[in-house]
Design a protein around this motif. Structure first.
Motif, mmCIF file in Angstrom:
data_model
loop_
_atom_site.group_PDB
_atom_site.id
_atom_site.type_symbol
_atom_site.label_atom_id
_atom_site.label_comp_id
_atom_site.label_asym_id
_atom_site.label_seq_id
_atom_site.Cartn_x
_atom_site.Cartn_y
_atom_site.Cartn_z
ATOM 1 N N PRO A 579 0.803 -1.229 0.000
ATOM 2 C CA PRO A 579 0.000 0.000 0.000
ATOM 3 C C PRO A 579 0.832 1.273 0.000
ATOM 4 C CG PRO A 579 -0.797 -1.542 1.661
ATOM 5 C CD PRO A 579 0.532 -2.047 1.194
ATOM 6 N N PHE A 580 2.125 1.187 0.381
ATOM 7 C CA PHE A 580 2.899 2.397 0.616
ATOM 8 C C PHE A 580 4.037 2.595 -0.373
ATOM 9 C CE2 PHE A 580 1.099 0.770 4.592
ATOM 10 C CZ PHE A 580 0.106 1.740 4.731
ATOM 11 N N ALA A 581 4.005 1.796 -1.451
ATOM 12 C CA ALA A 581 4.782 2.121 -2.646
ATOM 13 C C ALA A 581 3.905 3.042 -3.502
ATOM 14 C CB ALA A 581 5.146 0.850 -3.403
ATOM 15 N N TRP A 582 4.489 3.638 -4.543
ATOM 16 C CA TRP A 582 3.683 4.523 -5.392
ATOM 17 C C TRP A 582 2.563 3.766 -6.099
ATOM 18 C CZ3 TRP A 582 2.656 9.338 -5.249
ATOM 19 C CH2 TRP A 582 3.573 10.247 -4.728
ATOM 20 N N GLU A 583 2.781 2.480 -6.368
ATOM 21 C CA GLU A 583 1.682 1.653 -6.897
ATOM 22 C C GLU A 583 0.492 1.716 -5.954
ATOM 23 O OE1 GLU A 583 2.196 -2.386 -8.184
ATOM 24 O OE2 GLU A 583 4.271 -2.010 -8.806
ATOM 25 N N TRP A 697 -6.106 -5.443 0.584
ATOM 26 C CA TRP A 697 -5.859 -4.368 1.542
ATOM 27 C C TRP A 697 -6.674 -3.119 1.222
ATOM 28 C CZ3 TRP A 697 -4.037 0.100 -0.640
ATOM 29 C CH2 TRP A 697 -3.360 0.001 -1.839
ATOM 30 N N LEU A 698 -7.132 -2.971 -0.019
ATOM 31 C CA LEU A 698 -7.954 -1.807 -0.385
ATOM 32 C C LEU A 698 -9.269 -1.784 0.391
ATOM 33 C CD1 LEU A 698 -7.410 -1.671 -4.248
ATOM 34 C CD2 LEU A 698 -6.819 0.124 -2.618
ATOM 35 N N GLN A 699 -9.710 -2.936 0.842
ATOM 36 C CA GLN A 699 -10.955 -2.983 1.615
ATOM 37 C C GLN A 699 -10.823 -2.233 2.937
ATOM 38 O OE1 GLN A 699 -12.378 -7.090 1.886
ATOM 39 N NE2 GLN A 699 -11.445 -7.533 -0.091
ATOM 40 N N HIS A 700 -9.597 -2.058 3.426
ATOM 41 C CA HIS A 700 -9.400 -1.309 4.665
ATOM 42 C C HIS A 700 -9.830 0.150 4.513
ATOM 43 C CE1 HIS A 700 -7.511 -4.704 6.444
ATOM 44 N NE2 HIS A 700 -6.381 -4.620 5.783
ATOM 45 N N LEU A 701 -9.866 0.640 3.288
ATOM 46 C CA LEU A 701 -10.236 2.036 3.059
ATOM 47 C C LEU A 701 -11.723 2.278 3.245
ATOM 48 C CD1 LEU A 701 -8.062 2.737 -0.099
ATOM 49 C CD2 LEU A 701 -7.809 3.881 2.102
ATOM 50 N N THR A 702 -12.522 1.242 3.040
ATOM 51 C CA THR A 702 -13.979 1.427 3.042
ATOM 52 C C THR A 702 -14.700 0.577 4.069
ATOM 53 O OG1 THR A 702 -14.124 -0.236 1.277
ATOM 54 C CG2 THR A 702 -14.049 2.067 0.612
ATOM 55 N N LEU A 759 -4.989 5.581 5.939
ATOM 56 C CA LEU A 759 -4.603 4.175 5.844
ATOM 57 C C LEU A 759 -3.254 3.952 6.521
ATOM 58 C CD1 LEU A 759 -5.329 1.383 4.599
ATOM 59 C CD2 LEU A 759 -3.960 2.052 2.617
ATOM 60 N N LEU A 760 -2.321 4.855 6.297
ATOM 61 C CA LEU A 760 -0.995 4.747 6.898
ATOM 62 C C LEU A 760 -1.079 4.773 8.428
ATOM 63 C CD1 LEU A 760 2.108 4.726 6.612
ATOM 64 C CD2 LEU A 760 2.029 7.224 6.442
ATOM 65 N N GLU A 761 -1.912 5.657 8.971
ATOM 66 C CA GLU A 761 -2.056 5.744 10.425
ATOM 67 C C GLU A 761 -2.648 4.467 11.006
ATOM 68 O OE1 GLU A 761 -0.900 8.454 12.341
ATOM 69 O OE2 GLU A 761 0.010 8.650 10.363
ATOM 70 N N ARG A 762 -3.556 3.843 10.294
ATOM 71 C CA ARG A 762 -4.153 2.598 10.774
ATOM 72 C C ARG A 762 -3.106 1.487 10.812
ATOM 73 N NH1 ARG A 762 -9.686 1.091 8.013
ATOM 74 N NH2 ARG A 762 -9.646 -0.344 9.769
ATOM 75 N N TYR A 763 -2.264 1.405 9.789
ATOM 76 C CA TYR A 763 -1.181 0.424 9.783
ATOM 77 C C TYR A 763 -0.202 0.697 10.922
ATOM 78 C CZ TYR A 763 -2.014 -2.204 5.453
ATOM 79 O OH TYR A 763 -2.516 -3.052 4.508
ATOM 80 N N LYS A 764 0.153 1.975 11.115
ATOM 81 C CA LYS A 764 1.084 2.336 12.188
ATOM 82 C C LYS A 764 0.542 1.909 13.544
ATOM 83 C CE LYS A 764 3.261 6.472 10.202
ATOM 84 N NZ LYS A 764 3.362 7.950 10.322
ATOM 85 N N ARG A 765 -0.747 2.153 13.756
ATOM 86 C CA ARG A 765 -1.348 1.869 15.055
ATOM 87 C C ARG A 765 -1.196 0.387 15.414
ATOM 88 N NH1 ARG A 765 -6.082 3.536 13.963
ATOM 89 N NH2 ARG A 765 -5.686 5.663 14.682
ATOM 90 N N VAL A 766 -1.496 -0.484 14.459
ATOM 91 C CA VAL A 766 -1.407 -1.925 14.733
ATOM 92 C C VAL A 766 0.043 -2.355 14.918
ATOM 93 C CG1 VAL A 766 -1.886 -4.226 13.809
ATOM 94 C CG2 VAL A 766 -3.565 -2.410 13.544
ATOM 95 N N ARG A 767 0.965 -1.795 14.116
ATOM 96 C CA ARG A 767 2.382 -2.149 14.276
ATOM 97 C C ARG A 767 2.895 -1.712 15.647
ATOM 98 N NH1 ARG A 767 0.436 -4.027 10.581
ATOM 99 N NH2 ARG A 767 1.238 -4.364 8.473
ATOM 100 N N GLN A 768 2.444 -0.546 16.114
ATOM 101 C CA GLN A 768 2.873 -0.074 17.432
ATOM 102 C C GLN A 768 2.284 -0.938 18.550
ATOM 103 O OE1 GLN A 768 1.921 4.097 17.671
ATOM 104 N NE2 GLN A 768 3.687 4.710 16.467
ATOM 105 N N GLN A 769 1.048 -1.367 18.383
ATOM 106 C CA GLN A 769 0.448 -2.266 19.371
ATOM 107 C C GLN A 769 1.224 -3.576 19.448
ATOM 108 O OE1 GLN A 769 -3.581 -2.431 17.840
ATOM 109 N NE2 GLN A 769 -4.323 -1.153 19.513
ATOM 110 N N TYR A 770 1.545 -4.127 18.288
ATOM 111 C CA TYR A 770 2.311 -5.371 18.246
ATOM 112 C C TYR A 770 3.672 -5.186 18.917
ATOM 113 C CZ TYR A 770 4.964 -9.275 16.252
ATOM 114 O OH TYR A 770 5.755 -10.386 16.097
#
Length: 781
Positions: A579-583, A697-702, A759-770
């Motif tokens: 999700p965090f490459a330019w693609e 992963w696009l489903q996380h947006l909606t 989307l980036l903040e949601r990924y960060k949150r889970v990585r920080q929890q882990y």
């Protein structure tokens, strides 16, 4: 005595005798009537209480023996009264009946759990009874009720968890101590149960507390007062330190050997999970206060600054930054925890000490956005000892061949997990002395200071997380053989000297994360162009940047004074998740543009129009993939989510990111070929591959918005898209060209940016929890 007086005394006895006769062949209604009558008589006339209590006990025994036949709603309605009985025997029997009934079926468990009076009765007996037998029966019944999710949530609804924690903190000092572990099965530490030198009631109460903690949502954990949670987790960590030592030393025994102790059903993994959950803390993304320190350490003044690095080197060319960590190492404000320990030069003893404090870090799925889902998958092995190849590798390279150290007690095959114990750790010392490199993965989950460095580095490059590995190499040795990575690394030399050879990348294309190395050219140095080889000598304090895809190898060498020392370095890895490459950014842009179209129910009047639109959008996703196969810009890391360090940095970087986005949409508009899409889809179907599963992963947006809007991926598969394209080839191609032109003309960078950052903040949150959870299980700081 008068006749009338004798008659009045005899009548009640006859009534009881008739009731006892009825019990011989009772039904549910009969038992209900007898218990109700006995309760009424007991409250009406104290002189008959003992007989009636005996009768109630008789009925309860009968109910218990005939479960589930006679446990009807009327009987359930009497249980709250019976649980609150003045008779310890009745209260105890009633609790046992509740527990037995709770195990009959999920439906019966739910019926009991939904009775408020029963729940409150159990809680009162568990925490307030003066009889140990009654308290134990209530604890056992509660644990039986907790075997289902409805039972666990109902207990949590009554705030019993907070009461249990308060009970332990105030009344049980010192905390229950584990005396040993036992297991009926052979295998890893996950099978072990704890043996306590405590009375049964205390152990059962502790078990119920852990079960409830491990059933909490993040919100429920947050509702526990902070000081209470912190105090309880400190108790748990002291217990965990004791348990972890026993696991490593294999201090287990058969239950029969320790009959005078209390052997519990509390698994070591249950304790580890509770510590993990309580450590997650608040659910907010933390501030990256250490980003500036990371910037100064890696890109010091007078050397290549960050802007020049991004424009001239990032994902393009290796770069040596000499002495950039010198000041930080001397002041001990970065990597200090490791450097200080290794400066003693007593490597074997320190290595053993460090390995003893580590636990395994099970991997979390790259697209996982709920840490509780991870816990459900990993809970059986949570807190187990480090595992070979997952957490640690012991390797050396001999004549270009990478050799793994052969542990004497390893599994019978490489496919079996090898859990480390103290003997294996002692063998690591032997291996080190024999020229093997000790490679530890996931250092950001094991040391808080390294976690802060990884967090700051990830923020600097706009990614949700960064990985850190440690490599300890003995003198004159080479650990890993020549290889290339699918991620960029910053090699931070913390001790000793290491000579690096970096060979030219045979293709300008960047490898995608998780792409098989088999798809990339041979990295054997003998097959590399010698003229293009770069050599770097890394000394203490140097940083070497190696972009992804560049083959490299390294060997510990001599110091300037001619002495041969060990080499210690960390690799800080920037793994660019899809999700965090330019693609990924362009896909988020396409998803956002689709939302702005208003959704299928508003815009499309018939099935064919909607199908053409859906197919065109998904063909655009294929186009992004195919163009990205040939244009490395699509695969580069997107820095849109980078934490700004200054107005100047924010200005040039924002302009740079907008230029890249405009370039990518232009490429999509001019380079998309319909015939290429059909060929790609046909090949995927032949290989039984579903390309669109990679985009889930696009489903996380909606997922939190109206399902009629947003991503079209969830209901799509490659075979269906191909079949529709082949059936309606001409009109699909025309529809695709129209959708592609509209998207490229209408999409705006500033509209996409907020969605991408969300989307980036949601990924960060889970990585920080882990990360928080894993750090809490290590005995390091």
């Amino acid at each position: 005595m008068k006749k009338s007086e004798r008659m009045s005394r005899i009548k009640p006895r006859k009534r009881i005798q008739h009731q006892q006769l009825a019990i011989r062949n009772p039904n549910s209604e009969t038992l209900f009537a007898i218990i109700l009558a006995a309760l009424y008589c007991s409250s009406d006339n104290e002189s008959y209480s003992s007989r009636n209590f005996h009768l109630i006990n008789h009925c309860l025994n009968r109910l218990h023996r005939s479960l589930p036949q006679y446990l009807s709603p009327p009987i359930l309605s009497l249980l709250p009264i019976l649980l609150n009985s003045k008779s310890d025997e009745i209260a105890c029997k009633s609790a046992e009946l509740v527990g037995a009934a709770s195990l009959i079926s999920i439906e019966m468990n739910e019926m009991i759990a939904l009775e408020d009076g029963i729940i409150m009765g159990l809680i009162n007996l568990m925490l307030g009874s003066s009889s140990s037998d009654v308290s134990v029966a209530a604890c056992n019944a509660t644990l039986d009720l907790l075997t289902t999710s409805i039972g666990r949530q109902r207990l949590l609804h009554f705030s019993v968890l907070e009461k249990l924690i308060v009970c332990f903190i105030q009344e049980y000092k010192p905390f229950p101590a584990v005396v040993s572990l036992f297991s009926d099965l052979k295998g890893s530490g996950s099978c072990l149960r704890m043996v306590f030198e405590e009375e049964e009631y205390t152990v059962l109460l502790f078990h119920a507390t852990l079960v409830l903690i491990n059933s909490c949502t993040t919100k429920q954990l947050q509702d526990i007062p902070g000081n209470l949670s912190k105090s309880f987790i400190n108790h748990l960590k002291r217990l965990w330190e004791e348990v972890h030592r026993m696991i490593l030393c294999c201090t287990s025994l058969n239950y029969s050997q320790e009959r005078h102790f209390c052997a519990s059903n509390i698994g070591t993994n249950n304790l580890a999970e509770s510590i993990f959950r309580l450590s997650i803390g608040n659910n907010q993304v933390e501030e990256h206060s250490n980003v500036k320190e990371i910037m100064r350490s890696i890109f010091p003044l007078g050397e290549v600054d960050f802007q020049q690095f991004i424009l001239d080197y990032w994902e393009m060319s290796p770069l040596l930054i000499k002495g950039s960590l010198k000041d930080s190492l001397e002041q001990g404000n970065i990597f200090g925890c490791l450097v200080e320990c290794f400066q003693s030069k007593e490597i074997p003893s320190f290595l053993l000490s460090m390995l003893k404090k580590l636990t395994s870090c099970p991997p979390i799925e790259s697209d996982e956005l709920n840490v509780h889902h991870f816990l459900e998958e990993a809970r059986d092995n949570l807190g187990c000892p480090i595992i070979y190849e997952q957490d640690i590798r012991v390797v050396r390279t001999h004549y270009s061949e990478e050799l793994h150290y052969s542990f004497r007690q390893s599994g019978s095959s490489r496919s079996e997990a090898h859990f480390f114990n103290v003997n294996d750790m002692l063998e690591c010392e032997e291996a080190y002395n024999s020229g093997y490199t000790i490679a530890l993965r996931g250092m950001e989950f094991r040391f808080e200071s390294i976690a802060a460095i990884a967090d700051g580095l990830a923020a600097l490059f706009g990614q949700p997380s960064a990985g850190v590995n440690m490599y300890l190499t003995p003198p004159h040795s080479q650990g890993l053989s020549c290889h290339s990575d699918d991620h960029c690394v910053f090699v931070c030399q913390l001790g000793g000297v290491k000579e690096w050879n970096i060979f030219p990348r045979s293709s300008l294309q960047l490898p995608r994360l998780y792409q098989s190395n088999g798809n990339w050219p041979d990295s054997d140095p003998e097959n590399q162009a010698v003229n293009g080889k770069l050599q770097f000598l890394l000394k203490e304090g140097d940083v070497l940047y190696i972009p992804r895809g560049f083959p490299h190898e390294a060997r510990a060498t001599i110091d300037e004074d001619g002495s041969a020392r060990f080499s210690l370095h960390l690799t800080l890895a920037i793994e660019v998740e899809p999700p965090f490459a330019w693609e990924g950014f362009v896909r988020v842009a396409l998803n956002h543009w689709c939302e702005k179209q208003g959704g299928p129910q508003r815009q499309f009047s018939d099935w064919m129009s909607w199908s053409l639109y859906i197919t065109s959008v998904n063909l655009l996703h294929v186009a992004i993939k195919l163009i990205g196969d040939n244009d490395s810009t699509f695969r580069k890391a997107c820095l849109v989510g980078q934490i700004s360090l200054s107005t100047a940095t924010e200005g040039w970087l924002s302009m740079n990111q907008r230029m890249i986005f405009n370039y990518l949409t232009s490429r999509i508009n001019t380079e998309s070929k319909f015939s290429d899409f059909l060929e790609f889809l046909e090949t995927a179907v032949q290989k039984h591959e579903d390309f669109f599963q990679q985009l889930r992963w696009l489903q996380h947006l909606t997922m939190e918005r109206d399902s009629s809007h947003g991503s079209c991926i969830s209901s799509t598969d490659t075979r269906t898209i191909l079949h529709f394209c082949m059936q309606h080839k001409d009109i699909v191609e025309d529809a695709f060209l129209l959708v592609k032109s509209k998207f490229c003309a209408e999409v705006l960078f500033e509209d996409v940016e907020p969605n991408y950052k969300m989307l980036l903040e949601r990924y960060k949150r889970v990585r920080q929890q882990y990360t928080k959870g894993m750090l809490s299980l290590h005995l390091t700081s």
